[in-house]
Scaffold this motif. Structure first.
Motif, short mmCIF file in Angstrom:
data_model
loop_
_atom_site.label_atom_id
_atom_site.label_comp_id
_atom_site.label_asym_id
_atom_site.label_seq_id
_atom_site.Cartn_x
_atom_site.Cartn_y
_atom_site.Cartn_z
N GLU A 198 -33.90 -32.28 -32.07
CA GLU A 198 -33.74 -33.74 -32.12
C GLU A 198 -33.51 -34.29 -30.72
OE1 GLU A 198 -30.62 -36.95 -34.06
OE2 GLU A 198 -30.73 -34.93 -34.88
N LYS A 199 -34.24 -35.33 -30.38
CA LYS A 199 -34.20 -35.87 -29.03
C LYS A 199 -32.82 -36.42 -28.71
CE LYS A 199 -36.35 -36.74 -25.18
NZ LYS A 199 -36.77 -35.61 -24.33
N GLN A 200 -32.27 -35.96 -27.62
CA GLN A 200 -30.96 -36.42 -27.16
C GLN A 200 -31.09 -36.94 -25.74
OE1 GLN A 200 -29.11 -32.45 -27.66
NE2 GLN A 200 -27.56 -33.46 -28.89
N SER A 201 -30.12 -37.72 -25.34
CA SER A 201 -30.08 -38.10 -23.93
C SER A 201 -29.60 -36.88 -23.14
CB SER A 201 -29.12 -39.27 -23.71
OG SER A 201 -27.78 -38.82 -23.84
N PHE A 202 -29.84 -36.90 -21.84
CA PHE A 202 -29.47 -35.77 -20.99
C PHE A 202 -27.98 -35.47 -21.09
CE2 PHE A 202 -28.19 -33.97 -16.86
CZ PHE A 202 -29.01 -32.85 -16.83
N PHE A 203 -27.15 -36.51 -21.08
CA PHE A 203 -25.71 -36.30 -21.08
C PHE A 203 -25.17 -35.91 -22.46
CE2 PHE A 203 -26.37 -38.82 -17.25
CZ PHE A 203 -25.70 -38.02 -16.33
N GLU A 204 -25.85 -36.33 -23.52
CA GLU A 204 -25.51 -35.83 -24.86
C GLU A 204 -25.74 -34.33 -24.91
OE1 GLU A 204 -26.33 -39.04 -28.36
OE2 GLU A 204 -28.08 -38.42 -27.22
N MET A 205 -26.89 -33.90 -24.38
CA MET A 205 -27.21 -32.47 -24.35
C MET A 205 -26.18 -31.70 -23.54
SD MET A 205 -28.46 -30.05 -22.08
CE MET A 205 -29.19 -31.09 -20.83
N LEU A 206 -25.80 -32.23 -22.37
CA LEU A 206 -24.80 -31.55 -21.53
C LEU A 206 -23.50 -31.36 -22.29
CD1 LEU A 206 -25.01 -33.05 -17.91
CD2 LEU A 206 -25.73 -30.80 -18.69
N GLY A 207 -23.04 -32.42 -22.95
CA GLY A 207 -21.79 -32.34 -23.70
C GLY A 207 -21.86 -31.29 -24.80
#
Length: 393
Positions: free
Chosen positions: A229-238
């Motif tokens: 599921e597509k996430q923003s870069f910072f969502e993925m980092l978290g």
């Protein structure tokens, strides 16, 4: 003499695998022999050549640098907890997993890792005589981990027959995830970690091809990777930061429990029988240690470490090995080190079955039913890797 013992070791591994085989008539020996030859060549290349030394040194330096970067974050948060000149195991070995997990997440996000995993998987499928899905899964297991890999093949999971599902799970148990490799390198020599990573990949296919032989029809040889599921870069980092921290905490908790339990059991056995539980297990596993090429005078101690890995986990066994390092010859250290680099232990049955069940309950129950056979096969992969390394050491 070492070559004779190695040949006996290979025959024993093949014999034990054939005993558990679903269909002995369908075993394809040509790709198996080819993969054994590839294992020997790769082990010799990595451990006995200048080129191999350059590869391993480069690999080790990358992880050393990553651990240094991780240490800066750990020091900022936990610096006051460590005594001068000392660093607790949790801080120095386990918490760097958080940073390496983040790097894996970044490479996944920018689509580099999926390309690498699919490319290597496709190449392996030409060698191992298995399907594209099985080959991709083995590579992906070694990079993203034994639980996370099933998410990437979620779309096909419910459609797989039990025999193909076994191969996928066997690969996940026979390899180790890249996020934990750095932790291993702080406990055993990096050259054995790298060598085990490479040859275990082929070992999983070899043992699965004997225990669980089958033919994949061209119409079934399809690889469908689940789109994340597509996430923003910072969502993925978290997400990857928290995932890495969970792994570190879980491994830490398991170590506390298993080390304490083993100490208690050893003490009880010592009081009642005058011999520790690990020593008893050492005698049980000593024949396996012998066919792995370990000198007769060291097989009982080596067998104890091997058994510890099976009943607890590889971290506990690596800690024991580091304590006994001076009592082993360099050859024995190399052989045992390679044996220890895998997830083949009882707790992994629950981890893999749970991961599959969270995605498909029916398939999770199937995995639970063949759990012991899964561990049997993955342990044979570890023995096979150790035998291969004994040829070149």
């Amino acid at each position: 003499m070492k070559y004779i013992i190695a040949i006996i070791g290979l025959l024993v591994v093949f014999g034990l695998a054939i005993l558990a085989s679903n269909n002995r008539k369908q075993i394809k020996w040509k790709p198996i022999i080819l993969m054994i030859v590839i294992q020997v060549i790769l082990a010799a290349l990595l451990l006995n050549t200048t080129f191999g030394l350059v590869i391993i040194t480069g690999f080790a330096e990358v992880f050393t640098k990553l651990l240094d970067y991780a240490a800066s974050g750990i020091s900022f948060v936990f610096g006051g907890l460590a005594n001068k000149g000392e660093s607790p195991f949790f801080l120095s070995v386990l918490l760097p997993i958080v940073f390496i997990s983040v790097l894996i997440g970044i490479f996944q996000y920018v689509k580099i890792l999926p390309l690498i995993m699919q490319g290597i998987g496709l190449l392996l499928s030409k060698i191992n005589g298995m399907g594209k899905l099985e080959s991709y899964n083995a590579v992906a297991s070694a990079i993203v981990g034994q639980s996370e890999v099933f998410i990437t093949v979620k779309k096909q999971l419910g459609l797989l027959p039990a025999n193909r599902l076994y191969t996928l799970c066997a690969s996940a148990m026979s390899t180790v995830s890249m996020s934990i490799v750095g932790a291993y390198m702080t406990m055993i020599e990096p050259k054995y970690v790298v060598t085990a990573l490479v040859i275990n990949l082929f070992g999983g296919f070899i043992v699965s091809s004997i225990i669980n032989p089958y033919l994949v029809k061209p119409s079934e040889d399809i690889l469908v990777i689940q789109e994340v599921e597509k996430q923003s870069f910072f969502e993925m980092l978290g997400e990857y930061i928290l995932d890495g921290f969970k792994v570190a905490v879980i491994v830490g908790a398991m170590l506390i429990g298993f080390v304490a339990l083993m100490a208690g059991i050893n003490n009880v056995f010592d009081l009642i029988f005058g011999i520790s539980f690990q020593e008893i297990l050492g005698y049980v596993f000593s024949p396996l240690a012998f066919i792995m090429g370990i000198p007769f005078s060291e097989i009982v101690r080596a067998g104890g470490i091997m058994a510890t890995k099976l009943v607890t986990n590889e971290f506990v066994a690596m800690m024991d090995l580091s304590k006994m390092e001076s009592s082993f010859s360099p050859r024995t250290l190399g052989i045992i080190s390679v044996f220890l680099v895998s997830f083949a232990n009882f707790s992994s049955i629950g981890i893999i079955a749970g991961a599959v069940k969270s995605l498909n309950e029916k398939q999770g129950n199937t995995v639970a039913r063949f759990g012991l056979k899964l561990l049997y096969g993955a342990t044979l992969v570890s023995v096979l890797s150790a035998v291969i390394v004994s040829i070149v050491l």
